[in-house]
Enzyme design. Structure first.
Site, PDB file in Angstrom:
ATOM      1  N   SER A 188      38.348  23.125  43.317  1.00  0.00           N
ATOM      2  CA  SER A 188      37.044  23.682  42.975  1.00  0.00           C
ATOM      3  C   SER A 188      35.960  23.067  43.847  1.00  0.00           C
ATOM      4  O   SER A 188      35.720  21.863  43.816  1.00  0.00           O
ATOM      5  CB  SER A 188      36.717  23.412  41.502  1.00  0.00           C
ATOM      6  OG  SER A 188      35.330  23.605  41.305  1.00  0.00           O
ATOM      7  N   HIS A 238      38.639  27.649  44.836  1.00  0.00           N
ATOM      8  CA  HIS A 238      37.976  28.084  43.606  1.00  0.00           C
ATOM      9  C   HIS A 238      36.464  27.901  43.734  1.00  0.00           C
ATOM     10  O   HIS A 238      35.973  26.810  43.998  1.00  0.00           O
ATOM     11  CB  HIS A 238      38.525  27.235  42.464  1.00  0.00           C
ATOM     12  CG  HIS A 238      38.107  27.663  41.101  1.00  0.00           C
ATOM     13  ND1 HIS A 238      38.728  28.687  40.398  1.00  0.00           N
ATOM     14  CD2 HIS A 238      37.137  27.186  40.270  1.00  0.00           C
ATOM     15  CE1 HIS A 238      38.166  28.812  39.211  1.00  0.00           C
ATOM     16  NE2 HIS A 238      37.188  27.917  39.105  1.00  0.00           N
ATOM     17  N   ASP A 297      32.950  28.094  41.755  1.00  0.00           N
ATOM     18  CA  ASP A 297      32.357  28.132  40.419  1.00  0.00           C
ATOM     19  C   ASP A 297      30.927  28.641  40.514  1.00  0.00           C
ATOM     20  O   ASP A 297      30.025  27.924  40.949  1.00  0.00           O
ATOM     21  CB  ASP A 297      32.394  26.737  39.791  1.00  0.00           C
ATOM     22  CG  ASP A 297      33.785  26.402  39.271  1.00  0.00           C
ATOM     23  OD1 ASP A 297      34.343  27.230  38.537  1.00  0.00           O
ATOM     24  OD2 ASP A 297      34.306  25.326  39.617  1.00  0.00           O
ATOM     25  N   MET A 339      27.583  29.783  38.778  1.00  0.00           N
ATOM     26  CA  MET A 339      26.870  29.572  37.499  1.00  0.00           C
ATOM     27  C   MET A 339      25.424  30.047  37.612  1.00  0.00           C
ATOM     28  O   MET A 339      24.794  29.877  38.654  1.00  0.00           O
ATOM     29  CB  MET A 339      26.884  28.080  37.152  1.00  0.00           C
ATOM     30  CG  MET A 339      28.279  27.491  37.094  1.00  0.00           C
ATOM     31  SD  MET A 339      28.274  25.809  36.479  1.00  0.00           S
ATOM     32  CE  MET A 339      29.997  25.351  36.734  1.00  0.00           C
ATOM     33  N   HIS A 366      35.101  32.419  40.375  1.00  0.00           N
ATOM     34  CA  HIS A 366      34.981  32.301  38.920  1.00  0.00           C
ATOM     35  C   HIS A 366      33.514  32.490  38.535  1.00  0.00           C
ATOM     36  O   HIS A 366      32.680  31.621  38.778  1.00  0.00           O
ATOM     37  CB  HIS A 366      35.495  30.892  38.530  1.00  0.00           C
ATOM     38  CG  HIS A 366      35.436  30.599  37.074  1.00  0.00           C
ATOM     39  ND1 HIS A 366      35.628  29.333  36.571  1.00  0.00           N
ATOM     40  CD2 HIS A 366      35.214  31.400  36.004  1.00  0.00           C
ATOM     41  CE1 HIS A 366      35.536  29.366  35.254  1.00  0.00           C
ATOM     42  NE2 HIS A 366      35.271  30.605  34.890  1.00  0.00           N
ATOM     43  N   MET A 407      30.681  32.485  36.102  1.00  0.00           N
ATOM     44  CA  MET A 407      30.179  32.033  34.796  1.00  0.00           C
ATOM     45  C   MET A 407      28.737  32.497  34.698  1.00  0.00           C
ATOM     46  O   MET A 407      27.792  31.696  34.738  1.00  0.00           O
ATOM     47  CB  MET A 407      30.316  30.506  34.691  1.00  0.00           C
ATOM     48  CG  MET A 407      31.746  30.062  34.434  1.00  0.00           C
ATOM     49  SD  MET A 407      32.012  28.332  34.818  1.00  0.00           S
ATOM     50  CE  MET A 407      32.273  28.471  36.578  1.00  0.00           C
ATOM     51  N   MET A 432      39.804  28.190  29.963  1.00  0.00           N
ATOM     52  CA  MET A 432      38.933  27.038  30.198  1.00  0.00           C
ATOM     53  C   MET A 432      39.446  25.885  29.333  1.00  0.00           C
ATOM     54  O   MET A 432      39.601  26.045  28.124  1.00  0.00           O
ATOM     55  CB  MET A 432      37.485  27.359  29.808  1.00  0.00           C
ATOM     56  CG  MET A 432      36.743  28.276  30.750  1.00  0.00           C
ATOM     57  SD  MET A 432      36.711  27.743  32.486  1.00  0.00           S
ATOM     58  CE  MET A 432      36.006  26.091  32.370  1.00  0.00           C
TER      59      MET A 432
HETATM   60  C1  DX5 Z   1      33.651  24.032  34.928  1.00  0.00           C
HETATM   61  C2  DX5 Z   1      34.248  24.690  36.164  1.00  0.00           C
HETATM   62  C3  DX5 Z   1      35.421  23.947  36.710  1.00  0.00           C
HETATM   63  C4  DX5 Z   1      35.150  22.554  37.139  1.00  0.00           C
HETATM   64  C5  DX5 Z   1      36.432  21.784  37.241  1.00  0.00           C
HETATM   65  O1  DX5 Z   1      32.656  24.838  34.410  1.00  0.00           O
HETATM   66  O2  DX5 Z   1      34.658  26.001  35.889  1.00  0.00           O
HETATM   67  O3  DX5 Z   1      36.029  24.671  37.770  1.00  0.00           O
HETATM   68  O4  DX5 Z   1      34.485  22.484  38.361  1.00  0.00           O
HETATM   69  O5  DX5 Z   1      36.102  20.488  37.568  1.00  0.00           O
HETATM   70  P1  DX5 Z   1      37.011  19.239  37.224  1.00  0.00           P
HETATM   71  O6  DX5 Z   1      38.329  19.493  37.881  1.00  0.00           O
HETATM   72  O7  DX5 Z   1      36.269  18.107  37.819  1.00  0.00           O
HETATM   73  O8  DX5 Z   1      37.133  19.179  35.724  1.00  0.00           O
HETATM   74 ZN    ZN Z   2      36.036  27.292  37.458  1.00  0.00          ZN
END
Ligand code: DX5
Ligand code: ZN
Length: 217
Positions: free
Chosen positions: A7, A32, A34, A36, A65, A67, A136
């Site tokens: 990620s 990946h 993320d 947001m 991903h 969010m 999640m």
């Molecule tokens: C959380 C994200 C994850 C996060 C994972 O909202 O969707 O992808 O970055 O990070 P680690 O591996 O550090 O828990």
């Molecule tokens: Zn994620």
């Protein structure tokens, strides 16, 4: 073999291309992203531009991903930017089935993510439509959180629901060398890992550790 999806959230944002090159050379299969929006989750990260810029630098499978609320407004932008798969949060979609259809119409794969408290039953009528289900294993919004143990029972149930359908089962949050063997055993096929990859000195070793099914003693 299990796919590791580092990620980017845990990468050094001052040199993203270099960070991506590092994990690609170290044997990661996916990357990946993320995304947001400060509404669906209490954090802000990146938009389609980041995906577009890195697309020119990498051949990894881009696992995006989302969010965000109203993801339908951004599907085309992320698909055009070079996403190979778009995952939307079930909780953010009133018309989840339509969103999944739209993603497929854009010519890419579609995933659905569930927050830790969301039951698997909301996927029942979507199983023949999705390419990936993301559980999640932390509450979304931040990297570096602790794995929520009830994810393991949920994963086992999901594996049973999926049966022999070609659906990837992805787990996201708190994955490290202790939790990876547990989620693999419970049925995960793709592991997202931020901290456990980007915060480590030796990236090759970090990825290898996550691919190990059973912990060596
Ligand atoms: C959380 C994200 C994850 C996060 C994972 O909202 O969707 O992808 O970055 O990070 P680690 O591996 O550090 O828990
Ligand atoms: Zn994620």
């Amino acid at each position: 073999m299990v796919k590791i999806a580092p990620s980017l959230l845990a990468a050094d944002f001052s040199c993203l291309a270099e960070e991506v090159r590092k994990v690609e050379e170290a044997g990661a299969a996916w990357l990946h992203f993320d995304v947001m929006d400060g509404h669906f989750v209490p954090n802000l990260t990146m938009g389609p531009q980041v995906v577009q810029s890195l697309r020119k630098k990498s051949r990894l499978f881009f696992d995006v991903h989302l969010m965000i609320e109203n993801p339908e407004h951004f599907l085309e932008a992320f698909a055009n930017a070079g996403a190979d798969l778009l995952t939307v949060s079930a909780e953010a979609c009133t018309h989840l089935h339509r969103v999944v259809q739209t993603i497929h119409q854009l010519g890419i794969k579609a995933g659905v993510a569930l927050n830790p408290a969301t039951p698997l039953s909301c996927l029942e009528y979507l199983l023949d439509e999705v390419d990936l289900i993301l559980l999640m294993s932390v509450n979304p919004g931040f990297g570096g959180q602790k794995f929520i143990p009830s994810t393991l029972a949920k994963l086992r149930q999901l594996k049973e629901m999926v049966g022999n359908r070609q659906i990837e089962i992805e787990v996201d949050g708190g994955i490290n060398s202790d939790t990876a063997p547990l989620v693999l055993e419970a049925g995960a096929t793709v592991l997202v890992a931020g901290t456990a990859v980007f915060a480590q000195e030796d990236t090759v070793q970090a990825i290898k550790l996550l691919q190990t099914e059973k912990k060596m003693v």
